[in-house]
Design a protein around this motif. Structure first.
Motif, PDB file in Angstrom:
ATOM      1  N   PHE A  38       0.836  -1.207   0.000  1.00  0.00           N
ATOM      2  CA  PHE A  38       0.000   0.000   0.000  1.00  0.00           C
ATOM      3  C   PHE A  38       0.868   1.252   0.000  1.00  0.00           C
ATOM      4  N   PRO A  39       0.424   2.327  -0.669  1.00  0.00           N
ATOM      5  CA  PRO A  39       1.079   3.621  -0.471  1.00  0.00           C
ATOM      6  C   PRO A  39       0.982   4.038   0.995  1.00  0.00           C
ATOM      7  N   VAL A  40       2.000   4.738   1.495  1.00  0.00           N
ATOM      8  CA  VAL A  40       2.066   5.066   2.922  1.00  0.00           C
ATOM      9  C   VAL A  40       0.836   5.835   3.388  1.00  0.00           C
ATOM     10  N   LEU A  41       0.422   6.858   2.647  1.00  0.00           N
ATOM     11  CA  LEU A  41      -0.708   7.678   3.067  1.00  0.00           C
ATOM     12  C   LEU A  41      -2.028   6.921   2.979  1.00  0.00           C
ATOM     13  N   LEU A  42      -2.160   6.011   2.017  1.00  0.00           N
ATOM     14  CA  LEU A  42      -3.357   5.175   1.950  1.00  0.00           C
ATOM     15  C   LEU A  42      -3.376   4.190   3.116  1.00  0.00           C
ATOM     16  N   LEU A  43      -2.224   3.641   3.451  1.00  0.00           N
ATOM     17  CA  LEU A  43      -2.130   2.717   4.575  1.00  0.00           C
ATOM     18  C   LEU A  43      -2.522   3.416   5.876  1.00  0.00           C
ATOM     19  N   PHE A 206      -7.821  10.029  11.401  1.00  0.00           N
ATOM     20  CA  PHE A 206      -8.634   9.681  10.230  1.00  0.00           C
ATOM     21  C   PHE A 206      -9.001  10.930   9.433  1.00  0.00           C
ATOM     22  N   VAL A 207      -9.373  11.996  10.146  1.00  0.00           N
ATOM     23  CA  VAL A 207      -9.734  13.247   9.469  1.00  0.00           C
ATOM     24  C   VAL A 207      -8.529  13.816   8.716  1.00  0.00           C
ATOM     25  N   LEU A 208      -7.368  13.822   9.358  1.00  0.00           N
ATOM     26  CA  LEU A 208      -6.174  14.398   8.735  1.00  0.00           C
ATOM     27  C   LEU A 208      -5.719  13.611   7.512  1.00  0.00           C
ATOM     28  N   SER A 209      -5.893  12.292   7.549  1.00  0.00           N
ATOM     29  CA  SER A 209      -5.410  11.457   6.445  1.00  0.00           C
ATOM     30  C   SER A 209      -6.443  11.226   5.348  1.00  0.00           C
ATOM     31  N   THR A 210      -7.696  11.634   5.570  1.00  0.00           N
ATOM     32  CA  THR A 210      -8.758  11.357   4.602  1.00  0.00           C
ATOM     33  C   THR A 210      -8.508  11.955   3.216  1.00  0.00           C
ATOM     34  N   PRO A 211      -8.123  13.227   3.093  1.00  0.00           N
ATOM     35  CA  PRO A 211      -7.881  13.762   1.729  1.00  0.00           C
ATOM     36  C   PRO A 211      -6.829  12.971   0.965  1.00  0.00           C
ATOM     37  N   PHE A 212      -5.724  12.615   1.622  1.00  0.00           N
ATOM     38  CA  PHE A 212      -4.672  11.843   0.964  1.00  0.00           C
ATOM     39  C   PHE A 212      -5.148  10.419   0.683  1.00  0.00           C
ATOM     40  N   ILE A 214      -8.212   9.242   0.190  1.00  0.00           N
ATOM     41  CA  ILE A 214      -9.168   9.169  -0.918  1.00  0.00           C
ATOM     42  C   ILE A 214      -8.448   9.325  -2.251  1.00  0.00           C
ATOM     43  N   TRP A 215      -7.502  10.225  -2.319  1.00  0.00           N
ATOM     44  CA  TRP A 215      -6.775  10.466  -3.571  1.00  0.00           C
ATOM     45  C   TRP A 215      -6.046   9.195  -4.012  1.00  0.00           C
ATOM     46  N   PHE A 216      -5.363   8.525  -3.066  1.00  0.00           N
ATOM     47  CA  PHE A 216      -4.649   7.295  -3.411  1.00  0.00           C
ATOM     48  C   PHE A 216      -5.608   6.139  -3.641  1.00  0.00           C
ATOM     49  N   ALA A 217      -6.734   6.095  -2.906  1.00  0.00           N
ATOM     50  CA  ALA A 217      -7.688   4.990  -3.048  1.00  0.00           C
ATOM     51  C   ALA A 217      -8.302   4.962  -4.442  1.00  0.00           C
ATOM     52  N   LEU A 218      -8.546   6.133  -5.035  1.00  0.00           N
ATOM     53  CA  LEU A 218      -9.137   6.211  -6.367  1.00  0.00           C
ATOM     54  C   LEU A 218      -8.202   5.686  -7.450  1.00  0.00           C
ATOM     55  N   ARG A 219      -6.919   5.584  -7.129  1.00  0.00           N
ATOM     56  CA  ARG A 219      -5.920   5.139  -8.112  1.00  0.00           C
ATOM     57  C   ARG A 219      -5.298   3.796  -7.746  1.00  0.00           C
TER      58      ARG A 219
END
Length: 308
Positions: A38-43, A206-212, A214-219
């Motif tokens: 997994f990418p670090v921010l997605l993990l 969870f709030v702080l990591s959500t933008p990153f 979601i961006w990685f999850a879509l890809r």
């Protein structure tokens, strides 16, 4: 001071602190397959999300607990931002840019940085014995990190990048974040219970990591992840966001932050033990000496003080 607690409760507090840092070191060592998949921010986002689903009932304010002030809310945010979010990001990215040996040496400074932070911000007095314990811990873990130098040159031991100075800087930033986690956590334990602290800082993570996330999850191709790694991810999320935080806050409630900081030696020690027991690495003579020094530091810090 630690003498304020009865001996049985003091031993329970020490056990919680040691077990918390041991779990941190264990899941850091066992999370290598997750970082590769997994990418670090997605993990990080998946970790906080899974843990949030596991403890929504911990968010409720217990009866008798005072309402949070603006100052307490700020401390909760800082505890999550520095101790959860930034620690994970700095450590994972830092280790990817430098060698594991260098990272281990830098992590040896955690007890000393915690002691300095508790002296500056909590006005805790560092006794000579605790200072000696910090020195033993730093020497022991530094020796432990330097011992497996040859192992770092094989396979994934080679840094993935060519910026070791940046990797070392990021690992030291993670050390500062971990020290902040201990110092701020000591302030929070006088205001909130361990369960509520655990749930609140995880929710902020969870709030702080959500933008990153979601961006990685879509890809990201989730179908390519083996089922076994999903099970490891669940265990990692529960250990990182629930078990270790609750244990640390429970122990920290009755122990000075500078003294509790000595138990952070269990983080790299347990990671090394997982390497020996689970991953089949050998235990050298310098590593045995390092374990002895680390144990001596813990004994010095936790030995009952003589009553006046």
């Amino acid at each position: 001071m630690n003498t304020a607690l009865p001996a049985p409760r003091r031993l329970v507090a020490y056990g919680c602190l040691a077990l918390s840092m041991s779990l941190v070191g264990s899941y850091v060592a066992l999370s290598k397959p997750l970082v590769a998949a997994f990418p670090v921010l997605l993990l990080a986002w998946l970790r906080f999300g899974i843990a949030a689903l596991a403890m929504p009932h911990w968010l409720r304010r217990p009866e008798g607990e005072p309402a949070m002030t603006a100052h307490t809310r700020g401390l909760v945010f800082l505890e999550s931002f520095l101790g959860n979010f930034m620690f994970s990001i700095c450590m994972l990215f830092g280790v990817s840019l430098t060698s594991a040996v260098s990272a281990g040496v830098i992590m040896a400074s955690i007890p000393a940085v915690v002691a300095i932070g508790s002296w500056l911000f909590l006005r805790e007095r560092i006794t000579a014995r605790v200072g000696l314990a910090i020195a033993c811990a730093a020497c022991g873990i530094g020796l432990l990190a330097l011992a497996p130098a040859q192992a770092a040159t094989h396979g994934t031991g080679t840094p993935s990048g060519h910026l070791p100075w940046l990797g070392n800087l990021l690992v030291f930033a993670a050390v500062v974040c971990e020290a902040s986690y201990a110092v701020i956590g000591k302030s929070l334990t006088g205001r909130l219970g361990p369960k509520r602290i655990s749930s609140l800082i995880n929710l902020w993570g969870f709030v702080l990591s959500t933008p990153f996330g979601i961006w990685f999850a879509l890809r990201f191709d989730f179908g390519a992840v083996p089922i076994g790694l999903w099970g490891l991810l669940v265990v990692y999320a529960l250990a990182a966001s629930i078990w270790t935080v609750w244990l640390w806050m429970t122990g920290l409630k009755g122990v000075p932050a500078s003294q509790a900081g000595v138990f952070t030696v269990m983080l790299p020690v347990s990671a090394a033990l997982v390497g020996v027991v689970v991953l089949g690495e050998s235990l050298s003579s310098p590593q045995v000496v390092a374990f002895a020094l680390a144990l001596l530091g813990v004994v010095l810090a936790t030995w009952p003080a003589r009553r006046a």
